[in-house]
Design an enzyme around this catalytic site. Structure first.
Site, PDB file in Angstrom:
ATOM      1  N   PRO A  16       0.837  -1.212   0.000  1.00  0.00           N
ATOM      2  CA  PRO A  16       0.000   0.000   0.000  1.00  0.00           C
ATOM      3  C   PRO A  16       0.866   1.255   0.000  1.00  0.00           C
ATOM      4  O   PRO A  16       1.929   1.299   0.616  1.00  0.00           O
ATOM      5  CB  PRO A  16      -0.803  -0.125   1.297  1.00  0.00           C
ATOM      6  N   CYS A  35       1.033  30.312 -13.572  1.00  0.00           N
ATOM      7  CA  CYS A  35       0.706  30.889 -14.889  1.00  0.00           C
ATOM      8  C   CYS A  35       0.157  29.828 -15.832  1.00  0.00           C
ATOM      9  O   CYS A  35       0.727  29.577 -16.911  1.00  0.00           O
ATOM     10  CB  CYS A  35       1.939  31.573 -15.474  1.00  0.00           C
TER      11      CYS A  35
END
Length: 417
Positions: free
Chosen positions: A280, A347
């Protein structure tokens, strides 16, 4: 805190009069002390989740089992050390992750080296330290043969079981036409080569079919496929258990998932006497962590846009594969809110952390928290637009400590020549 909201926050989260705490630490105070953006992690959740997986494996398979943390989910020394102390092993996918794992105290005998394009130096270190190598391709066998002159090298074969999973294509790894692993035909060839090779200790088979999986059925299909390769002393069945990123997500409980995976191995591989490993990653760390931001601007147009001081430099998952997130104003949790788009500062028009989240009267200066960022936030953090990466803050019992400091502007030029 409402039950639906609780599913995405750490177990060690609490709300009093709308004000959020993590690990007994007030979130607004954390923001004041450590700044934003910041990754905040409930340390006790990490330990509890590790115990939950270990207990489930012991219940359903017994002592010949192993839980390994997939280091890629949160490659942070302090987090790795917590899991090493909890008795977990670790899988690593680069020299860097291996360095972190060793520095955190993992026993080399409990480290598995993964990767579809392992370099010669990475393989050399694995051989020198006798780490278990999950062989990904036939070329890798040739390389290992040239390096492993000093005794049997422990290896697994990473096999693609050629099954389909209901997850995003970027995190699906069980189908045949992809970059990871050996096809069943290639694996059969590899088994024949390795069983006759004096330098190799072929321990078993590894199969990882993908991430963020809610359905157990593909695991049975995968185990059915790898059964064609014969019997082995070790089966590493990978990870993939989904996590709750929103209130609508309902992943199976750890015990149910482990019971299903182990049950498939028992039924279809006859693996009651074999060693069973699982790996996991996000399921150990995702819901243990949150990210704190400061609101910088609010624009009300056709939609309400709430812009914060982070974004795709600290959480790239929404931009990579549309991963959904929730968000709350840290001192108005549970209050009714208006639909907002939580936007980053970068941006890019696509720099949106969460779409359509309900925030109550958001305004500049508010601290906004996004839960379930313990997996792949820190791991994928970057310096886009020259933004320094956030710190990692561990909280427990009302005490907070810095595990990874915030990057500085000087760090951005530290490697310049």
């Amino acid at each position: 805190m409402a039950a639906a909201t609780l599913t995405v926050y750490p177990e060690a989260a609490s709300v009093h009069d709308g004000r959020l705490s993590i690990g007994g630490c007030d979130v607004l105070e954390l923001a004041r002390e450590f700044g934003t953006p910041a990754y905040v992690v409930a340390e006790d959740d990490l330990r509890a989740r590790a115990r939950e997986f270990v207990r489930a494996m012991a219940t359903h398979h017994g002592g010949r089992s192993r839980v390994l943390f997939a280091a890629k989910a949160f490659p942070c020394t302090a987090v790795l050390r917590i899991f090493a102390e909890a008795g977990l092993g670790v899988d690593v996918a680069s020299a860097g992750e291996l360095h972190l794992a060793l520095n955190a105290g993992f026993d080399p005998g409990r480290i598995v080296v993964h990767g579809n394009a392992k370099s010669l130096p990475e393989l050399r270190v694995a051989v020198e330290r006798r780490l278990t190598v999950a062989i990904d391709n036939l070329d890798e066998i040739d390389r290992l043969e040239g390096l492993a002159g000093g005794g049997p090298q422990p290896v697994l074969l990473r096999v693609v079981p050629e099954v389909q999973t209901d997850t995003h294509h970027a995190v699906a790894t069980g189908h045949a036409d992809q970059k990871f692993g050996l096809t069943l035909a290639e694996a059969a060839t590899a088994v024949e080569r390795l069983r006759g090779a004096g330098w190799a200790d072929l321990q078993g088979i590894h199969a990882h079919i993908g991430s963020q999986l809610f359905d157990l059925a593909p695991y049975r299909e995968a185990v059915t496929a790898i059964a064609e390769l014969g019997r082995f002393p070790v089966y590493d069945l990978g990870g993939g258990l989904a996590d709750a990123y929103t209130a609508e997500h309902r992943p199976p409980p750890v015990d149910e998932w482990v019971a299903g995976v182990v049950g498939a191995a028992h039924d279809l591989l006859g693996a009651q006497d074999a060693e069973l490993w699982i790996e996991p990653g996000r399921a150990l760390v995702a819901n243990a962590g949150v990210t704190l931001y400061t609101v910088e601007s609010v624009k009300r147009r056709d939609s309400t846009w709430v812009a914060v001081d982070g974004g795709m430099s600290d959480n790239l998952r929404p931009m990579l594969y549309g991963a959904p997130y929730m968000a709350d104003v840290a001192d108005r949790v549970g209050a009714a809110g208006e639909p907002c788009h939580l936007a980053g500062k970068h941006c890019e028009s696509g720099d949106v952390i969460a779409w359509g989240v309900r925030l109550p009267d958001p305004r500049p200066g508010d601290i906004v928290v996004t839960p379930a960022t313990g997996a792949y936030g820190h791991a994928l953090a970057n310096n886009y637009n020259g933004v320094p990466r956030p710190p990692v803050i561990l909280c427990s019992g009302g005490e907070a400590r810095v595990a990874v400091r915030r990057e500085t502007l000087e760090d951005l030029v530290a490697r310049d020549v």
